[in-house]
Design an enzyme around this catalytic site. Sequence first.
Site, PDB file in Angstrom:
ATOM      1  CD  GLN A  16      -2.498   1.339   1.839  1.00 51.34           C
ATOM      2  OE1 GLN A  16      -3.435   2.528   2.671  1.00 51.34           O
ATOM      3  NE2 GLN A  16      -2.805  -0.063   3.326  1.00 51.34           N
ATOM      4  CD  GLU A 137      -1.879   2.577   8.274  1.00 51.54           C
ATOM      5  OE1 GLU A 137      -2.421   3.650   9.579  1.00 51.54           O
ATOM      6  OE2 GLU A 137      -1.423   2.606   7.247  1.00 51.54           O
ATOM      7  CG  ASP A 166       0.564   0.443   4.500  1.00 50.72           C
ATOM      8  OD1 ASP A 166       1.876   1.117   4.628  1.00 50.72           O
ATOM      9  OD2 ASP A 166      -0.700   0.247   5.235  1.00 50.72           O
ATOM     10  N   GLY A 241      -8.146  21.504  19.700  1.00 50.54           N
ATOM     11  CA  GLY A 241      -7.868  22.834  19.694  1.00 50.54           C
ATOM     12  C   GLY A 241      -8.470  23.904  20.340  1.00 50.54           C
ATOM     13  N   GLY A 242      -8.373  24.504  19.405  1.00 51.35           N
ATOM     14  CA  GLY A 242      -9.283  26.325  20.161  1.00 51.35           C
ATOM     15  C   GLY A 242     -10.319  26.217  19.661  1.00 51.35           C
TER      16      GLY A 242
END
Length: 407
Positions: A16, A137, A166, A241-242
């Site tokens: 892959q 993977e 991959d 996050g913010g």
Amino acid sequence: MKALEGVRVLDMTHVQSGPSATQLLAWLGADVVKLESITGDITRQQLRDLPGVDSLYFTMLNCNKRSITLNMKSERGKEIFTELVKQSDVLVENFGPGAVDRMGFTWERLQELNPRLIYASIKGFGPGRYRAFKAYEVIAQAMGGSMTTTGFEDGPPLATGAQIGDSGTGIHAVAGILAALYQRQTTDRGQRVQVAMQHAVLNLARVKLRDQQRLAHGPLREYPNKTFGDEVPRSGNASGGGQPGWAVRCAPGGPNDYIYVIVQPVGWKPISEIIGRAELADDPEWATPEARLPKLDKMFQLIEEWTIRHDKWTVLDKLNAANVPCGPILSTKELIEDESLREEGMVVAVDHPERGEFLTVGSPLQLSDSPVEVRTSPLLGEHNQEIYGELGVSPDELAELKTNGVI
């Protein structure tokens, strides 16, 4: 003209990570020649849904390529490979460390044969202590920072369904190859391009290393976790996050009846009105991000008390109408049947000479002057006569090479 028209890629990749990279190059217009052993890429046979036919695993990663077979252990095979190298702009491989060297084709030897060659290698790890380890993977996810931060706080580390180890590495390799091709216009020299799966995953997980450093200054308030140790915790579906986000349940309560909602500062007032709690917009206990951060779980519970009474598409329409960022959790069935993705060329129907029509993912790279037409993957050795003929191999010798197990 396609963006990479005139660029010849010798594709020695399998499974892959490599094929995902070379397929993107093919979609951009490169002539990708997939060089396979006589038995072919192993994924032609893996996870077959139809007996005796190339698997979807193979077809969906090898569109728009030409296939040749070659026994690299034979002397004549090595001679032919030498000629292929001389006529190629890029060579891509993802064998185990040192495999191509052991075939007699070190980077130094390849440079002698073709000083303009760009030689791209995808490996599991860099040249340090892990270099000889085998990588798959989920091993790349485990060792690149993804699994440790994926899952819920009281649960085990989890792999993501996205193939960031991959295909994620394949995209990084494409970036390196394109940069090397661009630099060659100035230097007229090829160069090595090396990408490790662990490194690619780490790059994709960089925000978690950001948060690891922020921990030195106290708890991560954007996370719903109540306690923090000395490493970034698993935090479920929190955005980290913010702007806080979470996946909230919708009707009728099936496994994918969820919608992911982001609560921006300006979004709280319209959300409170939509969920029937307009008074919370001005309530000092809820009105500001600072007031909401310590109780994100309760905030999303309030939102879920409304969403669970509606299906995710109704929720999507109502929240989007109020400019609230959100997105429904789309199942693989919903994605493969999505009309928008069909119209955008991201889910494509392709005709295969043996299996008939199959669906695949189209090119995520959209260039206005280089449109992509997804063509079927090649049959094993389908282009032997065509490509070896270009090298000057006669039909009689081709027949002899096949008889002798060279092709």
